[in-house]
Scaffold this motif. Sequence first.
Motif, PDB file in Angstrom:
ATOM      1  N   VAL A  55      20.683  16.837 -17.006  1.00  0.00           N
ATOM      2  CA  VAL A  55      21.670  17.608 -17.766  1.00  0.00           C
ATOM      3  C   VAL A  55      21.672  19.043 -17.247  1.00  0.00           C
ATOM      4  O   VAL A  55      20.645  19.730 -17.311  1.00  0.00           O
ATOM      5  CB  VAL A  55      21.337  17.595 -19.273  1.00  0.00           C
ATOM      6  CG1 VAL A  55      22.360  18.431 -20.043  1.00  0.00           C
ATOM      7  CG2 VAL A  55      21.314  16.166 -19.809  1.00  0.00           C
ATOM      8  N   LEU A  56      22.801  19.490 -16.737  1.00  0.00           N
ATOM      9  CA  LEU A  56      22.898  20.859 -16.233  1.00  0.00           C
ATOM     10  C   LEU A  56      22.855  21.859 -17.386  1.00  0.00           C
ATOM     11  O   LEU A  56      23.493  21.653 -18.428  1.00  0.00           O
ATOM     12  CB  LEU A  56      24.184  21.054 -15.442  1.00  0.00           C
ATOM     13  CG  LEU A  56      24.282  20.322 -14.100  1.00  0.00           C
ATOM     14  CD1 LEU A  56      25.686  20.450 -13.527  1.00  0.00           C
ATOM     15  CD2 LEU A  56      23.261  20.863 -13.111  1.00  0.00           C
ATOM     16  N   SER A  57      22.131  22.946 -17.190  1.00  0.00           N
ATOM     17  CA  SER A  57      22.088  24.010 -18.197  1.00  0.00           C
ATOM     18  C   SER A  57      23.334  24.882 -18.084  1.00  0.00           C
ATOM     19  O   SER A  57      24.071  24.834 -17.082  1.00  0.00           O
ATOM     20  CB  SER A  57      20.841  24.870 -17.991  1.00  0.00           C
ATOM     21  OG  SER A  57      20.963  25.606 -16.774  1.00  0.00           O
ATOM     22  N   GLU A  58      23.578  25.711 -19.099  1.00  0.00           N
ATOM     23  CA  GLU A  58      24.719  26.637 -19.046  1.00  0.00           C
ATOM     24  C   GLU A  58      24.591  27.568 -17.850  1.00  0.00           C
ATOM     25  O   GLU A  58      25.592  27.879 -17.186  1.00  0.00           O
ATOM     26  CB  GLU A  58      24.800  27.434 -20.348  1.00  0.00           C
ATOM     27  CG  GLU A  58      25.247  26.613 -21.536  1.00  0.00           C
ATOM     28  CD  GLU A  58      25.492  27.463 -22.766  1.00  0.00           C
ATOM     29  OE1 GLU A  58      25.456  28.709 -22.650  1.00  0.00           O
ATOM     30  OE2 GLU A  58      25.727  26.893 -23.845  1.00  0.00           O
ATOM     31  N   LYS A  59      23.376  28.023 -17.568  1.00  0.00           N
ATOM     32  CA  LYS A  59      23.149  28.909 -16.437  1.00  0.00           C
ATOM     33  C   LYS A  59      23.484  28.210 -15.120  1.00  0.00           C
ATOM     34  O   LYS A  59      24.150  28.783 -14.243  1.00  0.00           O
ATOM     35  CB  LYS A  59      21.697  29.385 -16.426  1.00  0.00           C
ATOM     36  CG  LYS A  59      21.329  30.333 -15.285  1.00  0.00           C
ATOM     37  CD  LYS A  59      19.889  30.824 -15.466  1.00  0.00           C
ATOM     38  CE  LYS A  59      19.489  31.811 -14.371  1.00  0.00           C
ATOM     39  NZ  LYS A  59      19.323  31.159 -13.062  1.00  0.00           N
ATOM     40  N   GLU A  60      23.042  26.964 -14.973  1.00  0.00           N
ATOM     41  CA  GLU A  60      23.325  26.227 -13.743  1.00  0.00           C
ATOM     42  C   GLU A  60      24.815  25.971 -13.577  1.00  0.00           C
ATOM     43  O   GLU A  60      25.363  26.096 -12.472  1.00  0.00           O
ATOM     44  CB  GLU A  60      22.540  24.914 -13.744  1.00  0.00           C
ATOM     45  CG  GLU A  60      21.047  25.112 -13.507  1.00  0.00           C
ATOM     46  CD  GLU A  60      20.214  23.898 -13.867  1.00  0.00           C
ATOM     47  OE1 GLU A  60      19.128  23.750 -13.272  1.00  0.00           O
ATOM     48  OE2 GLU A  60      20.623  23.115 -14.745  1.00  0.00           O
ATOM     49  N   VAL A  61      25.499  25.634 -14.666  1.00  0.00           N
ATOM     50  CA  VAL A  61      26.954  25.421 -14.606  1.00  0.00           C
ATOM     51  C   VAL A  61      27.664  26.716 -14.205  1.00  0.00           C
ATOM     52  O   VAL A  61      28.582  26.706 -13.377  1.00  0.00           O
ATOM     53  CB  VAL A  61      27.484  24.892 -15.952  1.00  0.00           C
ATOM     54  CG1 VAL A  61      29.015  24.931 -15.990  1.00  0.00           C
ATOM     55  CG2 VAL A  61      26.997  23.473 -16.204  1.00  0.00           C
ATOM     56  N   ALA A  62      27.227  27.834 -14.780  1.00  0.00           N
ATOM     57  CA  ALA A  62      27.846  29.118 -14.447  1.00  0.00           C
ATOM     58  C   ALA A  62      27.642  29.467 -12.975  1.00  0.00           C
ATOM     59  O   ALA A  62      28.572  29.946 -12.298  1.00  0.00           O
ATOM     60  CB  ALA A  62      27.268  30.218 -15.333  1.00  0.00           C
ATOM     61  N   GLU A  63      26.440  29.224 -12.461  1.00  0.00           N
ATOM     62  CA  GLU A  63      26.157  29.535 -11.053  1.00  0.00           C
ATOM     63  C   GLU A  63      26.942  28.624 -10.110  1.00  0.00           C
ATOM     64  O   GLU A  63      27.479  29.083  -9.089  1.00  0.00           O
ATOM     65  CB  GLU A  63      24.657  29.412 -10.801  1.00  0.00           C
ATOM     66  CG  GLU A  63      23.842  30.495 -11.493  1.00  0.00           C
ATOM     67  CD  GLU A  63      22.341  30.244 -11.457  1.00  0.00           C
ATOM     68  OE1 GLU A  63      21.582  31.171 -11.798  1.00  0.00           O
ATOM     69  OE2 GLU A  63      21.927  29.121 -11.100  1.00  0.00           O
ATOM     70  N   ILE A  64      27.016  27.348 -10.448  1.00  0.00           N
ATOM     71  CA  ILE A  64      27.809  26.410  -9.643  1.00  0.00           C
ATOM     72  C   ILE A  64      29.278  26.807  -9.688  1.00  0.00           C
ATOM     73  O   ILE A  64      29.976  26.812  -8.666  1.00  0.00           O
ATOM     74  CB  ILE A  64      27.607  24.975 -10.162  1.00  0.00           C
ATOM     75  CG1 ILE A  64      26.202  24.479  -9.824  1.00  0.00           C
ATOM     76  CG2 ILE A  64      28.660  24.023  -9.588  1.00  0.00           C
ATOM     77  CD1 ILE A  64      25.802  23.216 -10.557  1.00  0.00           C
TER      78      ILE A  64
END
Length: 396
Positions: free
Chosen positions: A182-191
Amino acid sequence: MMRFASVTDRLAGLGSDKWAVHMRAREMKHAGAKIIELTIGEPDIPTPTDMMDVAESAMRSGRTGYSNGRGEPAVLAELSKKYTARTGRQINPDNIMCFPGTQTALSLVMLGLAEEGDEIITGDPLYATYDGVVRATGATRVSVPLRPEKGFRMQASDLEKVITPNAKVLLLNTPHNPTGAVLSEKEVAEIGEVCRKHNLWIVSDEVYELLIFDGKFASPLDRPELADRTVAVASISKSHAAPGFRSGWCVGPKEFTQKLLPLSESILFGVQPFIADMTAYALSQPAAAAAIMKANFLHRAQMISERLDGVAGISAKPPQAGMFILVDIRATGLSGQDFAMRLLEEELVAVMPGESFGENLSGYLRLSLSVAEDKIDAACAGIVRLASRLQQRKSA
């Protein structure tokens, strides 16, 4: 000699080898063998009776005619409510299109975004049908390694390394099949920032949104800065235990759905109204089936981890979400394919080899969690027996 469209060559034989263990298991089952089957991810609870009652009532009241190309008003209204509440901004019916399941949604969305000469980026591991979805467009698939040490979650730095001038679309999957990451909010934002920098579309496969055990769901669709480049796809197949009803959708920019509508209408002209009525009803209620399945799947994942992790060189950690658990059998010295085939022939247990889901799962197995606990217990015992025999032979 008759000639065929090039798409038939691009898709010829695709995927058949990936399911070799499953197909062999079905052959053995048909011949009378008592196979424990942990290959397919399908809800093991029935479709809720209230949903089926709505579908039956709709059929009997005459909701069996043609629909329109975008979707029935009632289901579009419920999806509008769902995504407006989730994103915190207004999502209108003209941001939405309905399809027969997520697979159809993915295929048509990709056909509307990419073509020959383009590159579509996916993670590796990846869901088994993504190769076909990409190749059907004429585009080339490019892989981003999803690393075990990062919990198989895509990292923005890894994504950026594979982007070329031909890159057009990132196909993102969270929660992820087969890893359960499950991607975190931080990872989604960086991607998302990498996709903005390189002007990529993001197609977000979110079919497991309601089956998260550990973590919080995060979607690029929910981020205002990514709204103009994100198309999310989902369905009621997993969340509402209704895979056979084939009811899915996409949500994205109004301009995109307007462009996609004629393409969609050239292939299918609307979904069944009685299924749309059932879907609208399902979306208006709490997803009781998802809550039941989530509890069952988490318990079974923990069972498998307790029985396998650290035994005979095996590693098995509970996933963050979904209907599957990965089992690392690399210490046995066999590939996932070879181990799975031997497990089937010697222990009558059918599982999916990791290689069916990409190079990065070589030496892994994927086990379905949608199987009763007694069968999971017996399957784990068979895995331990085979791994122990292999370990003994290595020692000898």
